[in-house]
Design a protein around this motif. Structure first.
Motif, mmCIF file in Angstrom:
data_model
loop_
_atom_site.group_PDB
_atom_site.id
_atom_site.type_symbol
_atom_site.label_atom_id
_atom_site.label_comp_id
_atom_site.label_asym_id
_atom_site.label_seq_id
_atom_site.Cartn_x
_atom_site.Cartn_y
_atom_site.Cartn_z
ATOM 1 N N THR A 2 -70.710 49.758 49.319
ATOM 2 C CA THR A 2 -71.480 48.530 49.133
ATOM 3 C C THR A 2 -72.763 48.831 48.379
ATOM 4 O OG1 THR A 2 -70.614 47.691 51.204
ATOM 5 C CG2 THR A 2 -72.545 46.587 50.316
ATOM 6 N N ALA A 3 -73.087 47.979 47.429
ATOM 7 C CA ALA A 3 -74.250 48.219 46.578
ATOM 8 C C ALA A 3 -75.552 48.021 47.329
ATOM 9 C CB ALA A 3 -74.214 47.287 45.377
ATOM 10 N N ARG A 4 -76.577 48.712 46.885
ATOM 11 C CA ARG A 4 -77.919 48.482 47.407
ATOM 12 C C ARG A 4 -78.444 47.201 46.789
ATOM 13 N NH1 ARG A 4 -82.349 52.947 46.212
ATOM 14 N NH2 ARG A 4 -81.883 52.292 44.092
ATOM 15 N N PRO A 5 -78.940 46.238 47.572
ATOM 16 C CA PRO A 5 -79.444 44.977 47.030
ATOM 17 C C PRO A 5 -80.540 45.221 45.997
ATOM 18 C CG PRO A 5 -79.247 44.861 49.423
ATOM 19 C CD PRO A 5 -79.029 46.292 49.042
ATOM 20 N N GLY A 6 -80.485 44.418 44.945
ATOM 21 C CA GLY A 6 -81.537 44.458 43.953
ATOM 22 C C GLY A 6 -81.346 45.469 42.854
ATOM 23 N N ALA A 7 -80.261 46.267 42.902
ATOM 24 C CA ALA A 7 -80.035 47.241 41.835
ATOM 25 C C ALA A 7 -79.614 46.521 40.568
ATOM 26 C CB ALA A 7 -78.952 48.228 42.255
ATOM 27 N N VAL A 123 -57.338 58.203 44.686
ATOM 28 C CA VAL A 123 -57.568 58.172 46.127
ATOM 29 C C VAL A 123 -57.776 56.706 46.488
ATOM 30 C CG1 VAL A 123 -59.038 58.903 48.026
ATOM 31 C CG2 VAL A 123 -58.630 60.460 46.106
ATOM 32 N N LEU A 124 -56.984 56.189 47.404
ATOM 33 C CA LEU A 124 -57.025 54.776 47.757
ATOM 34 C C LEU A 124 -57.978 54.568 48.927
ATOM 35 C CD1 LEU A 124 -53.182 54.041 47.608
ATOM 36 C CD2 LEU A 124 -54.856 54.073 45.731
ATOM 37 N N GLU A 125 -59.018 53.755 48.697
ATOM 38 C CA GLU A 125 -60.039 53.515 49.726
ATOM 39 C C GLU A 125 -59.718 52.258 50.530
ATOM 40 O OE1 GLU A 125 -64.194 53.954 49.150
ATOM 41 O OE2 GLU A 125 -63.966 55.073 47.286
ATOM 42 N N LEU A 126 -59.682 52.415 51.849
ATOM 43 C CA LEU A 126 -59.492 51.292 52.754
ATOM 44 C C LEU A 126 -60.862 50.697 53.068
ATOM 45 C CD1 LEU A 126 -57.398 49.794 54.623
ATOM 46 C CD2 LEU A 126 -58.116 51.394 56.405
ATOM 47 N N LEU A 127 -61.093 49.471 52.604
ATOM 48 C CA LEU A 127 -62.396 48.837 52.760
ATOM 49 C C LEU A 127 -62.741 48.587 54.229
ATOM 50 C CD1 LEU A 127 -62.221 46.248 49.850
ATOM 51 C CD2 LEU A 127 -63.645 48.293 49.954
ATOM 52 N N GLU A 128 -64.042 48.517 54.497
ATOM 53 C CA GLU A 128 -64.514 48.383 55.864
ATOM 54 C C GLU A 128 -64.170 47.041 56.495
ATOM 55 O OE1 GLU A 128 -67.982 47.176 53.154
ATOM 56 O OE2 GLU A 128 -66.339 48.655 53.183
ATOM 57 N N ILE A 150 -55.599 58.955 51.068
ATOM 58 C CA ILE A 150 -56.289 57.796 51.647
ATOM 59 C C ILE A 150 -57.730 58.166 51.993
ATOM 60 C CG2 ILE A 150 -56.280 56.096 53.506
ATOM 61 C CD1 ILE A 150 -53.868 55.900 51.637
ATOM 62 N N ALA A 151 -58.643 57.248 51.702
ATOM 63 C CA ALA A 151 -60.039 57.383 52.125
ATOM 64 C C ALA A 151 -60.412 56.160 52.962
ATOM 65 C CB ALA A 151 -60.968 57.491 50.920
ATOM 66 N N VAL A 152 -61.067 56.370 54.083
ATOM 67 C CA VAL A 152 -61.593 55.270 54.896
ATOM 68 C C VAL A 152 -63.034 55.040 54.464
ATOM 69 C CG1 VAL A 152 -62.215 54.524 57.222
ATOM 70 C CG2 VAL A 152 -60.066 55.749 56.826
ATOM 71 N N ASP A 153 -63.319 53.839 53.976
ATOM 72 C CA ASP A 153 -64.623 53.536 53.390
ATOM 73 C C ASP A 153 -65.597 53.023 54.447
ATOM 74 O OD1 ASP A 153 -66.451 53.268 51.316
ATOM 75 O OD2 ASP A 153 -65.882 51.196 50.901
ATOM 76 N N ASP A 154 -66.864 53.446 54.342
ATOM 77 C CA ASP A 154 -67.956 52.931 55.184
ATOM 78 C C ASP A 154 -67.625 52.994 56.678
ATOM 79 O OD1 ASP A 154 -69.607 52.460 53.067
ATOM 80 O OD2 ASP A 154 -69.159 50.327 52.908
ATOM 81 N N PHE A 155 -67.163 54.119 57.138
ATOM 82 C CA PHE A 155 -66.878 54.268 58.575
ATOM 83 C C PHE A 155 -68.185 54.420 59.340
ATOM 84 C CE2 PHE A 155 -65.810 57.016 62.285
ATOM 85 C CZ PHE A 155 -65.008 56.086 62.945
ATOM 86 N N ALA A 156 -68.319 53.647 60.404
ATOM 87 C CA ALA A 156 -69.550 53.679 61.195
ATOM 88 C C ALA A 156 -69.260 53.891 62.672
ATOM 89 C CB ALA A 156 -70.334 52.385 60.989
ATOM 90 N N GLY A 160 -61.763 50.605 66.451
ATOM 91 C CA GLY A 160 -60.561 50.010 65.872
ATOM 92 C C GLY A 160 -60.109 50.664 64.579
ATOM 93 N N ARG A 161 -60.988 51.413 63.932
ATOM 94 C CA ARG A 161 -60.637 52.053 62.666
ATOM 95 C C ARG A 161 -60.230 53.518 62.847
ATOM 96 N NH1 ARG A 161 -64.914 51.436 58.217
ATOM 97 N NH2 ARG A 161 -63.106 51.375 56.844
ATOM 98 N N LEU A 162 -60.296 54.025 64.063
ATOM 99 C CA LEU A 162 -59.966 55.430 64.313
ATOM 100 C C LEU A 162 -58.525 55.788 63.925
ATOM 101 C CD1 LEU A 162 -61.836 56.144 67.675
ATOM 102 C CD2 LEU A 162 -62.449 56.907 65.366
#
Length: 436
Positions: A2-7, A123-128, A150-156, A160-162
């Motif tokens: 996700t982009a940084r706002p204002g860039a 590499v296919l990214e799975l969006l958050e 596969i890449a898991v994107d923005d994991f926090a 449920g995403r494990l």
């Protein structure tokens, strides 16, 4: 990511522009059937600050992330970036031999939308925001069986995403979003999937890089290493009507290869994408592309259909029929003047015509399509039977009878071939665009 706002971003510079960095492209019309295609790219680095991969990025037209809030808009953006990366630019132009991380929405993982690119370099990214349910997990397994990483994107740390984390080769953690929880999330990833490479996003400065490296992270992405770069190319956009008819033919069981070839060759924009796509897929092999027919066969009906669906989803536009007729007439005339190898000559004439329409140097076009040496020498040097035919046809178009003769063809012969090619071209354009 996700982009940084204002860039902010400017074409062809390492800067950002306001908007989301979802996967996709931006098209700006520059004439009938011709568009400027832009795709964002940001480097991913290792702990030694060596460039090891790229992520492809989308920017909505000066808007914010809300502009891609709907699933349809996200699917549209993803379709555009895949189509542009492999069909307009060529993967070698964007990334050389490095992996390409591409964000995919739910439909691509569940099988509702096709993933037409080869697993060799993506590499296919799975969006958050994609719910990791049974359908998505089954899709991940299918893709992994086909060889995709596969890449898991923005994991926090979401429980449920494990299950997706367990199946991933890469897990991306947003340093800014996780904040003080970063080390906790990193430890969770290491417990769940010790083999996964951890990519830290939004690495803003040297201190952040050092912190993450000390924590044992593998790869790094962010403004502290590289700001996204916007790449630009000129594209001849395929006709929506041609794409629709091609989908119908490809999904039928009895459409002969000749019919498929005729539909593809009736649209120079589509033909160019097929050549570039096959060039990307067969890069590094001994396979040389000598004709459009060969490219279609190598690509295969299923993958060709996938590409056409993505072009439709990405919002293609109509081609200027007058320019299209000229391109097809040139290609057809070259084929008729080269009876020993009409497929090669047709491809040479087609590329010559596309070069004229796009205002793109033939040498650059040859490089991006990756065609065989026989096509290159005919197009760039006028050598061989196909090269002589092209020189004669171009001279005929310029009303230069002397140069027609110098190319080794009689004027009446070229005139007859060109008129026949023009007649076929007009008939093809009429069938494609006027009949419903």
């Amino acid at each position: 990511m996700t982009a940084r706002p204002g860039a902010e971003a400017r074409p062809r510079t390492a800067a950002e522009r306001t908007g989301t960095e979802r996967t996709g492209t931006e098209r700006t019309g520059t004439g009938a059937g011709v568009a400027t295609v832009r795709v964002g790219r940001q480097g991913i680095y290792d702990a030694e600050r060596r460039l090891v991969a790229y992520e492809l990025l989308f920017r909505a037209h000066g808007g914010t992330s809300a502009d891609l809030s709907s699933g349809a808009e996200q699917d549209h953006a993803t379709s555009q970036v895949i189509s542009a990366t492999f069909g307009d630019f060529g993967v070698e132009q964007i990334a050389g031999d490095r992996p390409l991380f591409i964000n995919l929405t739910r439909g691509f993982f569940t099988g509702e939308l096709p993933v037409p690119c080869s697993p060799r370099q993506v590499v296919l990214e799975l969006l958050e925001d994609v719910e990791v349910d049974a359908e998505v997990l089954a899709g991940l397994e299918r893709l992994r069986e086909r060889g995709y990483r596969i890449a898991v994107d923005d994991f926090a740390g979401e429980e449920g995403r494990l299950p997706a984390v367990r199946r991933a080769e890469y897990v991306k953690i947003d340093l800014e979003a996780t904040g003080e929880r970063f080390e906790e999330v990193l430890a969770l990833v290491r417990r769940v999937n010790p083999a996964a490479l951890v990519v830290v996003e939004r690495v803003e400065d040297d201190a952040a890089i050092e912190r993450c490296a000390a924590a044992g992270c593998d790869l790094f992405q962010g403004y502290g290493l590289q700001r996204p770069v916007t790449l630009e190319s000129v594209s001849l956009t395929p006709s929506q009507l041609v794409c629709l008819r091609l989908v119908r033919a490809l999904t039928g069981s009895d459409a002969p290869i000749g019919e498929i070839e005729q539909l593809v060759s009736s649209d120079p924009g589509l033909s160019l994408r097929v050549l570039r796509t096959v060039s990307s897929a067969y890069a590094g092999t001994r396979e040389e592309i000598t004709s459009l027919r060969q490219a279609i066969v190598l690509l295969g009906r299923r993958q060709l259909c996938s590409w056409v669906v993505l072009m439709l989803l990405g919002g293609v536009t109509s081609v200027d029929t007058e320019s299209l007729t000229t391109v097809l007439a040139r290609a057809g005339a070259c084929a008729r003047l080269t009876p020993a190898d009409p497929d090669l000559a047709y491809t040479v004439g087609l590329l010559s015509g596309v070069s004229s329409v796009l205002g793109l140097a033939e040498g650059e076009l040859v490089e991006t399509t990756g065609v065989a040496r026989s096509v290159r020498t005919a197009l760039l040097e006028g050598r061989g039977a196909a090269g002589r035919a092209l020189r004669a046809v171009l001279s005929y178009e310029e009303d230069d009878p002397e140069r027609v003769g110098e190319a080794g063809h009689a004027l009446y012969e070229v005139s007859r071939a060109y008129l026949a090619g023009l007649s076929t071209a007009m008939r093809t354009v009429g069938v494609v665009f006027d009949e419903h």
